[in-house]
Design a protein around this motif. Sequence first.
Motif, short mmCIF file in Angstrom:
data_model
loop_
_atom_site.label_atom_id
_atom_site.label_comp_id
_atom_site.label_asym_id
_atom_site.label_seq_id
_atom_site.Cartn_x
_atom_site.Cartn_y
_atom_site.Cartn_z
N LEU A 93 0.84 -1.18 0.00
CA LEU A 93 0.00 0.00 0.00
C LEU A 93 0.88 1.24 0.00
CD1 LEU A 93 -3.01 0.93 0.24
CD2 LEU A 93 -2.63 1.02 2.71
N LEU A 94 0.57 2.19 -0.87
CA LEU A 94 1.35 3.42 -0.97
C LEU A 94 0.72 4.59 -0.22
CD1 LEU A 94 2.30 3.44 -4.77
CD2 LEU A 94 3.79 2.86 -2.86
N TRP A 95 -0.62 4.64 -0.22
CA TRP A 95 -1.28 5.82 0.34
C TRP A 95 -2.72 5.48 0.70
CZ3 TRP A 95 -5.56 8.23 -1.99
CH2 TRP A 95 -5.97 9.45 -1.43
N SER A 96 -3.19 6.01 1.82
CA SER A 96 -4.60 5.96 2.21
C SER A 96 -5.05 7.37 2.54
CB SER A 96 -4.82 5.06 3.43
OG SER A 96 -4.65 3.71 3.10
N LYS A 97 -6.21 7.73 2.09
CA LYS A 97 -6.70 9.09 2.30
C LYS A 97 -6.99 9.35 3.77
CE LYS A 97 -9.91 12.48 0.42
NZ LYS A 97 -10.95 12.73 -0.59
N SER A 98 -6.55 10.50 4.26
CA SER A 98 -6.78 10.89 5.64
C SER A 98 -6.74 12.41 5.74
CB SER A 98 -5.72 10.28 6.56
OG SER A 98 -4.45 10.84 6.27
N ASP A 99 -7.09 12.94 6.89
CA ASP A 99 -7.01 14.39 7.09
C ASP A 99 -5.58 14.89 6.93
OD1 ASP A 99 -9.71 14.46 7.51
OD2 ASP A 99 -9.56 14.39 9.70
N LYS A 100 -4.62 14.08 7.39
CA LYS A 100 -3.22 14.48 7.30
C LYS A 100 -2.66 14.29 5.89
CE LYS A 100 -1.96 13.64 12.14
NZ LYS A 100 -1.06 12.88 13.05
N SER A 101 -3.28 13.36 5.13
CA SER A 101 -2.80 13.07 3.77
C SER A 101 -3.99 13.02 2.82
CB SER A 101 -2.03 11.74 3.76
OG SER A 101 -1.55 11.45 2.47
N PRO A 102 -4.56 14.19 2.46
CA PRO A 102 -5.78 14.19 1.64
C PRO A 102 -5.54 13.84 0.17
CG PRO A 102 -5.07 16.42 2.08
CD PRO A 102 -4.17 15.54 2.89
N LYS A 103 -4.30 14.01 -0.30
CA LYS A 103 -3.99 13.71 -1.69
C LYS A 103 -2.84 12.72 -1.78
CE LYS A 103 -5.56 18.15 -3.56
NZ LYS A 103 -5.19 19.34 -4.37
N PRO A 104 -2.85 11.85 -2.79
CA PRO A 104 -1.76 10.88 -2.93
C PRO A 104 -0.46 11.55 -3.34
CG PRO A 104 -3.22 10.74 -4.82
CD PRO A 104 -3.86 11.68 -3.85
N PRO A 105 0.68 10.98 -2.99
CA PRO A 105 1.97 11.51 -3.45
C PRO A 105 2.18 11.15 -4.91
CG PRO A 105 2.29 9.46 -2.27
CD PRO A 105 0.83 9.77 -2.16
N PRO A 106 3.19 11.72 -5.56
CA PRO A 106 3.51 11.28 -6.93
C PRO A 106 3.80 9.79 -6.96
CG PRO A 106 4.69 13.31 -6.39
CD PRO A 106 4.08 12.82 -5.11
N LEU A 107 3.24 9.10 -7.91
CA LEU A 107 3.41 7.64 -8.02
C LEU A 107 3.19 7.23 -9.47
CD1 LEU A 107 0.18 6.85 -8.15
CD2 LEU A 107 0.38 6.88 -5.69
N PRO A 108 3.54 6.02 -9.85
CA PRO A 108 3.35 5.58 -11.24
C PRO A 108 1.87 5.49 -11.60
CG PRO A 108 4.91 4.16 -10.08
CD PRO A 108 4.26 5.01 -9.04
N GLU A 109 1.48 6.21 -12.62
CA GLU A 109 0.11 6.11 -13.14
C GLU A 109 0.10 6.50 -14.61
OE1 GLU A 109 -2.85 9.03 -11.96
OE2 GLU A 109 -1.33 10.06 -10.77
N GLY A 110 -0.98 6.14 -15.30
CA GLY A 110 -1.11 6.46 -16.71
C GLY A 110 -0.55 5.37 -17.61
N HIS A 111 -0.07 5.79 -18.79
CA HIS A 111 0.44 4.85 -19.79
C HIS A 111 1.97 4.90 -19.80
CE1 HIS A 111 -3.50 4.01 -21.45
NE2 HIS A 111 -3.75 5.32 -21.44
N PRO A 112 2.64 3.80 -19.48
CA PRO A 112 4.11 3.79 -19.46
C PRO A 112 4.70 3.70 -20.86
CG PRO A 112 3.15 2.05 -18.06
CD PRO A 112 2.08 2.55 -18.96
N CYS A 113 5.93 4.19 -20.99
CA CYS A 113 6.72 3.96 -22.20
C CYS A 113 8.19 3.97 -21.80
CB CYS A 113 6.44 5.00 -23.27
SG CYS A 113 6.91 6.68 -22.82
N PHE A 114 9.04 3.39 -22.65
CA PHE A 114 10.47 3.27 -22.34
C PHE A 114 11.25 4.33 -23.10
CE2 PHE A 114 8.69 -0.96 -21.58
CZ PHE A 114 9.20 -1.24 -20.31
N TRP A 115 12.33 4.79 -22.46
CA TRP A 115 13.15 5.85 -23.07
C TRP A 115 14.58 5.72 -22.56
CZ3 TRP A 115 15.03 10.38 -20.27
CH2 TRP A 115 15.69 11.31 -21.10
N LYS A 116 15.55 5.86 -23.48
CA LYS A 116 16.97 5.87 -23.11
C LYS A 116 17.48 7.30 -23.16
CE LYS A 116 18.54 1.22 -24.30
NZ LYS A 116 19.48 0.42 -25.13
N ASP A 117 18.17 7.71 -22.09
CA ASP A 117 18.71 9.07 -22.09
C ASP A 117 20.01 9.12 -22.89
OD1 ASP A 117 20.72 8.04 -20.45
OD2 ASP A 117 19.85 8.83 -18.60
N SER A 118 20.64 10.29 -22.94
CA SER A 118 21.84 10.47 -23.76
C SER A 118 23.00 9.62 -23.28
CB SER A 118 22.24 11.95 -23.78
OG SER A 118 22.45 12.41 -22.45
#
Length: 478
Positions: A287-312
Motif C-alpha cells: 500500500l502506498l497511500w490511504s486518504k486521511s485528514d493528514k494526507s488528503p492527496k496521494p503523493p507522486p506515483l506511477p500512473e497512466g500509460h508507461p513507455c520506455f526511453w533511453k537518455d543520452s
Amino acid sequence: MLLPVSWHSRIAVDSVSIRSSTRALVALLVLPLLAAISAQASPCRIEVREKGTGWPVPLVELRTTHQVRFVTDNAGVIAFDLPELMGRETWFEIIGQGYEVPRDGFGNSGVRLTPEPDKTLRIEVNRTIIGRRLGRLTGGGLFAESQKLGENLDWRESGVLGCDSVQNAVHRGKLFWLWGDTTLARYPLGIFDGTSATSALQPLKTFEPPLRLELNYFTDDKGAPRGIAKMPGAGPTWITAYVSLPDKTGEPHLVASYMKVKPPLEAYQWGLCVWNDATASFEQLRLLWSKSDKSPKPPPLPEGHPCFWKDSAGKEWVLFGNPLPRLRCPATFESWQDSTTWEVLKAQESLVSATDGSSVTLHTGSIAWNSWRKRWVTVFMQSHGKPADFGELWYAEAPTPMGPWGKAVKILSHQNYTFYNPRIHPEFTPPDSPLLLFEGTYTMTFANHPPPTPRYEYNQILYRLDLDDPLLGPAQRP
C-alpha cells in the motif's frame, strides 16, 4: 326441437357464407401479416461506405422519422427489418461521429432509401475527421448486423458487453490487455476489479476495416471473463501504469499501480501490485497511500500509460504519464518498487492549436516513439473541447518525451459524446510504418445526456492516422 326445412336450408347457405367470409377475412388480414413476417425474416442489407476509399464505416447511425435507430457494425452493415417501412420510401437521418452526408435546405443530414427484402442498398458518407475509424475492439455483437444477414458467422462472442479504459503491456512474448469496469449481460453491475486478455504482438492482419481482433480473455471455471485484480478494500479496483519490467536476473514481471474507489469517483487508496503468472491474477505488493485528514492527496506515483526511453548516457527509464510524462524510474523491477528511485517530471499543461493559435488543455492520452517520423508523438483528449467537452482528440510531436511539444492538430471530433483515455498502439504496426493506430473509450459519460449508442456505448474503438496525410503537416513542422 325440430326446425322447419326452410331453416335447415338457410343454415346451410349461411355456413357457406361464413366460410367465404372467413376466407376473405384471412386474405384481408392474415396474408399481409404473413407477408410482413416473411419480409421481416429477410432483411434489407444497408451498407455504409466511405466516399473515395469504399471502406466500410462502423458506428454510423441511421434514424427513421419515427425514431427507430440502426447502427452499422464492424463491417459497416445494417440489417434493416422494419415491416412497416418495407417497400416505402424512407428518410434516414445520419449520425456518423465524423462521417456525414451533405445537409439539405432545411439543415437535415440524411438520405432517402426504399428498403426491400433481400435487397442491398449503399450509402456513401464523407469523412470529416483526419482519423480513420477502423472499428470496435470490445463488447458484444461486433458483427451482429452482418450475422442477421448470414455473414461473419464465424465470429466468436466474448461475453463482454462493455469495458472502460484500456491498458497494454508486452509481456512474455504476448500483448497483454487490461480494462477497467466491465459490463456483462446478467446484471447492470458487472466486473469492477479489472478484466484482462492476451493477443499476438501484432494482432491485425490488415489495417483497413472490417476490424477483427481476437482477444483471449482470462476466464473463470465456467469460461466467462473474470476479475483479475481483487485488491483489499471496498469498491472498485482500477489498474494503471501497466508495464512489464525485468528484474536483476532478466526475469520479466508484469506490474501495475492500483487505486481503490468509492462513490462518486473518489480514490481513497493507492498501491502497487504484481501479476502472478500461475494464477493469472494481480496480487497486492504494498500500500502506498490511504486518504486521511493528514494526507488528503496521494503523493507522486506511477500512473497512466508507461513507455520506455533511453537518455543520452544510454540509461533506460520507464516513463509514466497521462498523456505526458510526470514520473520516471529506472526500467527495472527493483527500481519500480523503490520509491526513492522515482523522479517527478514537469509536463506541459497545454499546447497551441495549429489551426487558430488557441490554447488546447491536455486531459488524458499517451505518447510513443515513432520511427517513421523519428519523433515522439502524442494523441490526447482535450479538456473541455468543442463541440464535445471530452470528445475532441489531438495529435502533436516532440523531439523528446519531455518536450517541448509542438503545435497540435485536431484529429477526432464528436457531437455530444465522450472519447477518453486514448492509447497509442506502436506495437501494432511494423517499424518505419507511416500508420499510427490508437484506441479510446466511447461513452455517453460526461456528455449532455445523449441517447447511448447501441452496442458501442462504453466500449473501445480503434482509429488509424496516416502520418503522411498533409492535414497533419502543421503538427509536423519543426
